[in-house]
Design a protein around this motif. Structure first.
Motif, PDB file in Angstrom:
ATOM      1  N   LEU A 128       0.800  -1.494  -0.687  1.00 48.58           N
ATOM      2  CA  LEU A 128      -0.232  -0.154  -0.001  1.00 48.58           C
ATOM      3  C   LEU A 128       0.601   1.093   0.070  1.00 48.58           C
ATOM      4  O   LEU A 128       0.747   2.485  -0.708  1.00 48.58           O
ATOM      5  CB  LEU A 128      -0.666  -0.032   1.648  1.00 48.58           C
ATOM      6  CG  LEU A 128      -2.437  -1.164   1.247  1.00 48.58           C
ATOM      7  CD1 LEU A 128      -2.665  -1.556   2.541  1.00 48.58           C
ATOM      8  CD2 LEU A 128      -2.996  -0.710  -0.251  1.00 48.58           C
ATOM      9  N   VAL A 129       1.633   1.079   0.575  1.00 46.89           N
ATOM     10  CA  VAL A 129       2.896   2.416   1.252  1.00 46.89           C
ATOM     11  C   VAL A 129       3.566   2.562  -0.223  1.00 46.89           C
ATOM     12  O   VAL A 129       4.040   3.622  -0.098  1.00 46.89           O
ATOM     13  CB  VAL A 129       3.918   1.949   2.489  1.00 46.89           C
ATOM     14  CG1 VAL A 129       4.478   3.753   2.096  1.00 46.89           C
ATOM     15  CG2 VAL A 129       3.032   2.236   3.182  1.00 46.89           C
ATOM     16  N   ILE A 130       4.543   1.600  -0.976  1.00 46.53           N
ATOM     17  CA  ILE A 130       5.227   2.307  -2.330  1.00 46.53           C
ATOM     18  C   ILE A 130       4.585   2.739  -3.151  1.00 46.53           C
ATOM     19  O   ILE A 130       4.735   4.327  -4.117  1.00 46.53           O
ATOM     20  CB  ILE A 130       6.087   0.630  -1.972  1.00 46.53           C
ATOM     21  CG1 ILE A 130       6.930   0.354  -1.029  1.00 46.53           C
ATOM     22  CG2 ILE A 130       7.576   0.714  -3.543  1.00 46.53           C
ATOM     23  CD1 ILE A 130       7.764  -0.941  -0.672  1.00 46.53           C
ATOM     24  N   PRO A 131       3.604   2.044  -3.386  1.00 43.25           N
ATOM     25  CA  PRO A 131       2.200   2.153  -4.713  1.00 43.25           C
ATOM     26  C   PRO A 131       1.565   3.374  -3.982  1.00 43.25           C
ATOM     27  O   PRO A 131       2.113   5.060  -5.233  1.00 43.25           O
ATOM     28  CB  PRO A 131       1.144   1.608  -5.286  1.00 43.25           C
ATOM     29  CG  PRO A 131       1.418   0.423  -4.437  1.00 43.25           C
ATOM     30  CD  PRO A 131       2.667   0.673  -3.075  1.00 43.25           C
ATOM     31  N   SER A 132       1.191   3.934  -3.038  1.00 43.93           N
ATOM     32  CA  SER A 132       1.388   5.243  -2.297  1.00 43.93           C
ATOM     33  C   SER A 132       2.416   6.382  -2.459  1.00 43.93           C
ATOM     34  O   SER A 132       1.128   7.519  -3.636  1.00 43.93           O
ATOM     35  CB  SER A 132      -0.318   5.329  -1.528  1.00 43.93           C
ATOM     36  OG  SER A 132       1.239   5.436  -0.308  1.00 43.93           O
ATOM     37  N   TYR A 134       3.907   6.334  -4.545  1.00 43.44           N
ATOM     38  CA  TYR A 134       5.564   6.570  -5.692  1.00 43.44           C
ATOM     39  C   TYR A 134       4.592   7.382  -6.786  1.00 43.44           C
ATOM     40  O   TYR A 134       4.804   8.278  -8.117  1.00 43.44           O
ATOM     41  CB  TYR A 134       5.585   5.303  -6.979  1.00 43.44           C
ATOM     42  CG  TYR A 134       5.366   5.459  -8.282  1.00 43.44           C
ATOM     43  CD1 TYR A 134       6.994   5.869  -8.849  1.00 43.44           C
ATOM     44  CD2 TYR A 134       4.687   4.956  -9.460  1.00 43.44           C
ATOM     45  CE1 TYR A 134       7.320   5.871 -10.266  1.00 43.44           C
ATOM     46  CE2 TYR A 134       5.165   5.383 -10.875  1.00 43.44           C
ATOM     47  CZ  TYR A 134       6.301   6.111 -11.110  1.00 43.44           C
ATOM     48  OH  TYR A 134       6.802   5.922 -12.636  1.00 43.44           O
ATOM     49  N   LEU A 135       2.782   7.202  -6.579  1.00 46.92           N
ATOM     50  CA  LEU A 135       1.738   7.981  -7.262  1.00 46.92           C
ATOM     51  C   LEU A 135       1.901   9.692  -7.068  1.00 46.92           C
ATOM     52  O   LEU A 135       2.025  10.339  -7.867  1.00 46.92           O
ATOM     53  CB  LEU A 135       0.052   7.630  -6.961  1.00 46.92           C
ATOM     54  CG  LEU A 135       0.185   6.164  -7.447  1.00 46.92           C
ATOM     55  CD1 LEU A 135      -1.026   5.803  -7.374  1.00 46.92           C
ATOM     56  CD2 LEU A 135      -0.201   6.380  -9.118  1.00 46.92           C
ATOM     57  N   ILE A 136       1.573   9.831  -5.531  1.00 43.00           N
ATOM     58  CA  ILE A 136       2.563  11.273  -5.285  1.00 43.00           C
ATOM     59  C   ILE A 136       3.422  11.863  -5.756  1.00 43.00           C
ATOM     60  O   ILE A 136       3.520  13.214  -6.117  1.00 43.00           O
ATOM     61  CB  ILE A 136       2.609  10.983  -3.903  1.00 43.00           C
ATOM     62  CG1 ILE A 136       0.845  11.128  -3.259  1.00 43.00           C
ATOM     63  CG2 ILE A 136       2.898  12.552  -3.181  1.00 43.00           C
ATOM     64  CD1 ILE A 136       1.015  10.826  -1.677  1.00 43.00           C
ATOM     65  N   ARG A 137       5.048  10.731  -5.576  1.00 44.16           N
ATOM     66  CA  ARG A 137       5.458  11.600  -6.515  1.00 44.16           C
ATOM     67  C   ARG A 137       5.136  11.820  -8.412  1.00 44.16           C
ATOM     68  O   ARG A 137       5.361  12.898  -8.716  1.00 44.16           O
ATOM     69  CB  ARG A 137       6.765  10.427  -6.359  1.00 44.16           C
ATOM     70  CG  ARG A 137       7.793  11.309  -7.004  1.00 44.16           C
ATOM     71  CD  ARG A 137       8.970  10.098  -7.445  1.00 44.16           C
ATOM     72  NE  ARG A 137      10.388  10.136  -7.601  1.00 44.16           N
ATOM     73  CZ  ARG A 137      10.252  10.155  -9.367  1.00 44.16           C
ATOM     74  NH1 ARG A 137       9.141   8.930 -10.353  1.00 44.16           N
ATOM     75  NH2 ARG A 137      11.371  10.277  -9.629  1.00 44.16           N
ATOM     76  N   ALA A 138       5.138  10.823  -8.667  1.00 43.40           N
ATOM     77  CA  ALA A 138       4.169  11.412 -10.219  1.00 43.40           C
ATOM     78  C   ALA A 138       3.550  12.673 -10.404  1.00 43.40           C
ATOM     79  O   ALA A 138       3.487  12.735 -11.313  1.00 43.40           O
ATOM     80  CB  ALA A 138       3.752   9.838 -10.500  1.00 43.40           C
ATOM     81  N   LYS A 139       2.845  12.574  -9.582  1.00 47.96           N
ATOM     82  CA  LYS A 139       1.253  14.007  -9.770  1.00 47.96           C
ATOM     83  C   LYS A 139       2.880  15.500  -9.699  1.00 47.96           C
ATOM     84  O   LYS A 139       2.182  16.244 -10.206  1.00 47.96           O
ATOM     85  CB  LYS A 139       0.749  13.616  -8.408  1.00 47.96           C
ATOM     86  CG  LYS A 139      -0.312  12.996  -9.096  1.00 47.96           C
ATOM     87  CD  LYS A 139      -1.967  12.767  -7.485  1.00 47.96           C
ATOM     88  CE  LYS A 139      -2.885  12.575  -7.963  1.00 47.96           C
ATOM     89  NZ  LYS A 139      -3.873  12.630  -7.344  1.00 47.96           N
TER      90      LYS A 139
END
Length: 173
Positions: A128-132, A134-139
């Motif tokens: 849960l933590v790693i993809p979230s 990454y998604l915030i970083r991508a945004k």
């Protein structure tokens, strides 16, 4: 208008009090490491509230020392997690879950319950933590490409500022 000013002052006093209590809790952390010294160095510890027998460590004192060395960093990580305002604060959940699991292992050694697949317990948290993160970083990087903002402006934009401590806890559960 007067009511708003009073509410604002009450909020300011509340924030100062919470900040003060948090600061004192962190400042007292070296003393938390000595709490285990109040536990007797015996195998079976009986009080009016409970009786505990240490099988693996053969001393309740050693068990208390081991637990203290896990609980104090866990407490400090919880304080950091609930007071951090950076976009990456969810990453703190990984060491929190690691310390929590280590505490379970300490009790497992002494009480003989549980499993041997240690990393499997951390996988759901990490999944849960790693993809979230990454998604915030991508945004963030998408916004960098679209707008001329500094990294600090973007971090400020992603900061979560709930009204109080309980609302912040509610955000996670």
């Amino acid at each position: 208008m007067r009511n708003q000013e009073l509410k604002s002052q009450d909020n300011d006093h509340r924030r100062i009090l919470i900040g003060l209590l948090t600061g004192v809790a962190v400042a007292l952390s070296p003393f938390y490491f000595t709490i285990y010294e109040s536990v007797p160095d015996i195998k079976i510890w009986s009080t009016s509230f409970f009786t505990y027998e240490s099988h693996y460590y053969e001393s309740v004192y050693v068990l208390a020392w081991t637990l203290t060395n896990k609980l104090v960093p866990l407490l400090l990580l919880f304080i950091w997690f609930f007071t951090c305002r950076h976009w990456w604060y969810h990453a703190i959940l990984v060491p929190i879950s690691m310390y929590f699991y280590q505490i379970l292992i300490i009790f497992n050694d002494d009480l003989k319950f549980a499993d041997y697949n240690q990393v499997l317990y951390l996988l759901p948290v990490m999944a849960l933590v790693i993809p979230s993160i990454y998604l915030i970083r991508a945004k963030i990087f998408n916004k960098i490409n679209d707008v001329d903002k500094t990294m600090q402006d973007l971090e400020d934009e992603f900061k979560i500022r709930p009204k109080n401590f309980f609302e912040k806890v509610k955000d996670y559960f």
